[in-house]
Write an enzyme that holds these catalytic residues in place. Structure first.
Site, PDB file in Angstrom:
ATOM      1  N   ARG A  43       0.880  -1.175   0.000  1.00 46.51           N
ATOM      2  CA  ARG A  43       0.000   0.000   0.000  1.00 46.51           C
ATOM      3  C   ARG A  43       0.911   1.216   0.000  1.00 46.51           C
ATOM      4  O   ARG A  43       1.642   1.454   0.977  1.00 46.51           O
ATOM      5  CB  ARG A  43      -0.908  -0.006   1.230  1.00 46.51           C
ATOM      6  CG  ARG A  43      -1.542   1.348   1.492  1.00 46.51           C
ATOM      7  CD  ARG A  43      -2.645   1.310   2.506  1.00 46.51           C
ATOM      8  NE  ARG A  43      -3.816   0.659   1.949  1.00 46.51           N
ATOM      9  CZ  ARG A  43      -5.026   0.711   2.486  1.00 46.51           C
ATOM     10  NH1 ARG A  43      -5.229   1.382   3.603  1.00 46.51           N
ATOM     11  NH2 ARG A  43      -6.042   0.089   1.922  1.00 46.51           N
ATOM     12  N   HIS A  63      -7.290   0.953  -6.459  1.00 50.15           N
ATOM     13  CA  HIS A  63      -7.469   0.032  -5.335  1.00 50.15           C
ATOM     14  C   HIS A  63      -8.134  -1.249  -5.882  1.00 50.15           C
ATOM     15  O   HIS A  63      -9.302  -1.528  -5.593  1.00 50.15           O
ATOM     16  CB  HIS A  63      -8.334   0.695  -4.261  1.00 50.15           C
ATOM     17  CG  HIS A  63      -8.264   0.060  -2.899  1.00 50.15           C
ATOM     18  ND1 HIS A  63      -7.468  -1.046  -2.618  1.00 50.15           N
ATOM     19  CD2 HIS A  63      -8.905   0.367  -1.735  1.00 50.15           C
ATOM     20  CE1 HIS A  63      -7.637  -1.371  -1.337  1.00 50.15           C
ATOM     21  NE2 HIS A  63      -8.488  -0.536  -0.777  1.00 50.15           N
ATOM     22  N   GLN A  93      -9.940  -3.888  -3.592  1.00 50.40           N
ATOM     23  CA  GLN A  93     -11.236  -3.441  -3.077  1.00 50.40           C
ATOM     24  C   GLN A  93     -12.326  -3.704  -4.111  1.00 50.40           C
ATOM     25  O   GLN A  93     -13.380  -4.258  -3.785  1.00 50.40           O
ATOM     26  CB  GLN A  93     -11.178  -1.940  -2.737  1.00 50.40           C
ATOM     27  CG  GLN A  93     -12.479  -1.400  -2.214  1.00 50.40           C
ATOM     28  CD  GLN A  93     -12.870  -2.000  -0.869  1.00 50.40           C
ATOM     29  OE1 GLN A  93     -12.101  -1.951   0.068  1.00 50.40           O
ATOM     30  NE2 GLN A  93     -14.053  -2.586  -0.786  1.00 50.40           N
ATOM     31  N   ASP A 127     -17.388   6.645  -1.427  1.00 49.92           N
ATOM     32  CA  ASP A 127     -16.083   6.585  -0.762  1.00 49.92           C
ATOM     33  C   ASP A 127     -15.881   7.931  -0.080  1.00 49.92           C
ATOM     34  O   ASP A 127     -16.593   8.905  -0.368  1.00 49.92           O
ATOM     35  CB  ASP A 127     -14.989   6.311  -1.825  1.00 49.92           C
ATOM     36  CG  ASP A 127     -13.583   6.234  -1.238  1.00 49.92           C
ATOM     37  OD1 ASP A 127     -13.431   6.013  -0.019  1.00 49.92           O
ATOM     38  OD2 ASP A 127     -12.605   6.382  -2.014  1.00 49.92           O
ATOM     39  N   CYS A 157     -16.395   1.387   0.578  1.00 46.25           N
ATOM     40  CA  CYS A 157     -15.187   0.590   0.822  1.00 46.25           C
ATOM     41  C   CYS A 157     -14.739   0.670   2.282  1.00 46.25           C
ATOM     42  O   CYS A 157     -14.008  -0.208   2.737  1.00 46.25           O
ATOM     43  CB  CYS A 157     -14.074   1.041  -0.109  1.00 46.25           C
ATOM     44  SG  CYS A 157     -13.679   2.797   0.064  1.00 46.25           S
ATOM     45  N   ARG A 214     -13.308  -8.666   1.342  1.00 39.14           N
ATOM     46  CA  ARG A 214     -11.906  -8.339   1.040  1.00 39.14           C
ATOM     47  C   ARG A 214     -11.056  -9.590   1.236  1.00 39.14           C
ATOM     48  O   ARG A 214     -10.198  -9.922   0.422  1.00 39.14           O
ATOM     49  CB  ARG A 214     -11.403  -7.219   1.972  1.00 39.14           C
ATOM     50  CG  ARG A 214     -11.932  -5.842   1.654  1.00 39.14           C
ATOM     51  CD  ARG A 214     -11.418  -5.330   0.322  1.00 39.14           C
ATOM     52  NE  ARG A 214      -9.959  -5.298   0.267  1.00 39.14           N
ATOM     53  CZ  ARG A 214      -9.195  -4.324   0.765  1.00 39.14           C
ATOM     54  NH1 ARG A 214      -9.754  -3.282   1.333  1.00 39.14           N
ATOM     55  NH2 ARG A 214      -7.875  -4.368   0.662  1.00 39.14           N
TER      56      ARG A 214
HETATM   57  N1   CP Z   1     -11.133  -0.367   2.357  1.00 37.83           N
HETATM   58  C1   CP Z   1      -9.876  -0.389   2.819  1.00 37.83           C
HETATM   59  O1   CP Z   1      -8.913  -0.549   2.064  1.00 37.83           O
HETATM   60  O2   CP Z   1      -9.751  -0.238   4.166  1.00 37.83           O
HETATM   61  P1   CP Z   1      -8.395   0.038   4.963  1.00 37.83           P
HETATM   62  O3   CP Z   1      -7.885   1.363   4.499  1.00 37.83           O
HETATM   63  O4   CP Z   1      -8.791   0.023   6.406  1.00 37.83           O
HETATM   64  O5   CP Z   1      -7.420  -1.051   4.624  1.00 37.83           O
HETATM   65  N1  NVA Z   2     -10.084   6.751  -1.251  1.00 42.45           N
HETATM   66  C1  NVA Z   2      -9.731   6.236   0.058  1.00 42.45           C
HETATM   67  C2  NVA Z   2      -9.907   4.751   0.106  1.00 42.45           C
HETATM   68  C3  NVA Z   2      -9.614   4.117   1.443  1.00 42.45           C
HETATM   69  C4  NVA Z   2      -9.747   2.631   1.412  1.00 42.45           C
HETATM   70  C5  NVA Z   2      -8.297   6.618   0.374  1.00 42.45           C
HETATM   71  O1  NVA Z   2      -7.447   6.545  -0.531  1.00 42.45           O
HETATM   72  O2  NVA Z   2      -8.029   7.020   1.500  1.00 42.45           O
END
Ligand code: CP
Ligand code: NVA
Length: 305
Positions: free
Chosen positions: A105, A132, A135, A223, A263, A291
């Site tokens: 990430r 993502h 997701q 989101d 998400c 997930r």
């Molecule tokens: N939806 C998602 O990726 O959640 P986190 O940021 O908690 O991993």
């Molecule tokens: N768009 C959000 C998604 C989190 C899972 C972010 O990037 O923070």
């Protein structure tokens, strides 16, 4: 044998491959619930590199690896110093010497691509500033469970033209569903990503009006308005996204059996109300659970060879 090593983008897969992964995930989930878990990754390890916080991504990968008989190492933002303490290419090659897979990430999308280029073992994208894919794969699994199909449906995406909207556009470029985006001016998705999806799928549209987007929708998706790394813009974004809250009024304009997805993490009262999050249309916790099931399918496909 499929010709992919990594899972960095929904577009890394063909329509048939995506549908096969979803079917595999669904079967593994059913088997697990029946007490017949798989240990396909016994003795294998996954290095998990995080430059941003996480609840679902970390836990679903860590528990998923454990269930599959393997082990996952959590590497926190301060541990690795991706591209700072050490180059991305060097980290990719070192992690690949110890591990059977890497999940990352990161902020810069280029970094996850670079990990993929330099690592001999599979690399999985656990979110970047651009997309993502894990997701949206889990979201598709959730839609499959609730609607019986991921095609011939209408998905309305209400919110920011950020990473989630990009993965949704990527998915619409591969699968035959209508995707209607409602995004305020100034927050549009990447133009190339949008035009590529729209060229592949005439059901892809963009409007400034959430009411128009959700008309006849089978799925309403939202989101956060302020993604990780954009915290300083929160106030300005709250103003720009006024009117884009998924509330009872907006949900009432969609089909009667619409499902509402997010998400997570959610900012209740901003992009979604409590009433909708906790109401009968919401499938957000199924989505969070999925997930793990979707990613286990990806892990076995990539690391179980
Ligand atoms: N939806 C998602 O990726 O959640 P986190 O940021 O908690 O991993
Ligand atoms: N768009 C959000 C998604 C989190 C899972 C972010 O990037 O923070």
């Amino acid at each position: 044998m499929a010709d992919y090593k990594d899972f960095l983008d929904i577009r890394d897969r063909t329509r048939e491959e995506l549908l096969a992964t979803l079917e595999f995930a669904r079967n593994m989930k059913t088997d697990l619930k029946a007490g017949k878990g798989s240990t396909a990754l016994a003795g294998k390890t996954l290095a998990m590199v995080f430059q941003k916080p996480s609840t679902r991504t970390r836990i679903s990968f860590e528990v998923g690896m454990w269930q599959l008989g393997g082990y996952a190492l959590y590497l926190a933002p301060a541990d690795i110093g991706l591209g700072k303490r050490e180059s991305v290419a060097d980290i990719a090659r070192v992690l690949a010497r110890y591990n059977d897979g890497i999940m990352a990430r990161v902020f810069e999308h280029e970094h996850v691509l670079e990990l993929g280029r330099w690592s001999d073992v599979p690399v999985i994208n656990g979110l970047t500033d651009y997309n993502h894919p894990c997701q949206v794969l889990a979201d598709l699994l959730t839609i499959l469970e609730h609607k019986g199909t991921v095609e011939d449906i209408k998905v309305a995406f209400v919110g920011d033209g950020n990473n989630l909207s990009h993965s949704w556009l990527n998915a619409a470029g591969r699968l035959e569903f209508d995707l209607s985006l409602a995004i305020p001016e100034g927050y549009d998705p990447d133009a190339t990503t949008y035009s590529e999806a729209a060229a592949a799928n005439p059901g892809v549209t963009l409007t400034r009006d959430p009411r128009e987007a959700v008309e006849d929708a089978d799925v309403i998706y939202t989101d956060t308005w302020t993604s990780m790394g954009q915290e300083e813009e929160a106030e300005r974004r709250r103003e720009a996204f006024a009117g884009f809250t998924v509330n009872a009024e907006l949900t009432g304009l969609a089909r009667d059996d619409v499902i509402v997805m997010h998400c997570l993490p959610a900012h209740r009262g901003e992009e979604i109300t409590d009433e909708i999050m906790d109401g009968p249309h919401s499938v957000v916790f199924d989505e969070a659970e999925n997930r793990m099931h979707a990613q286990k399918a990806v892990l076995v496909e990539l690391m179980g060879r």
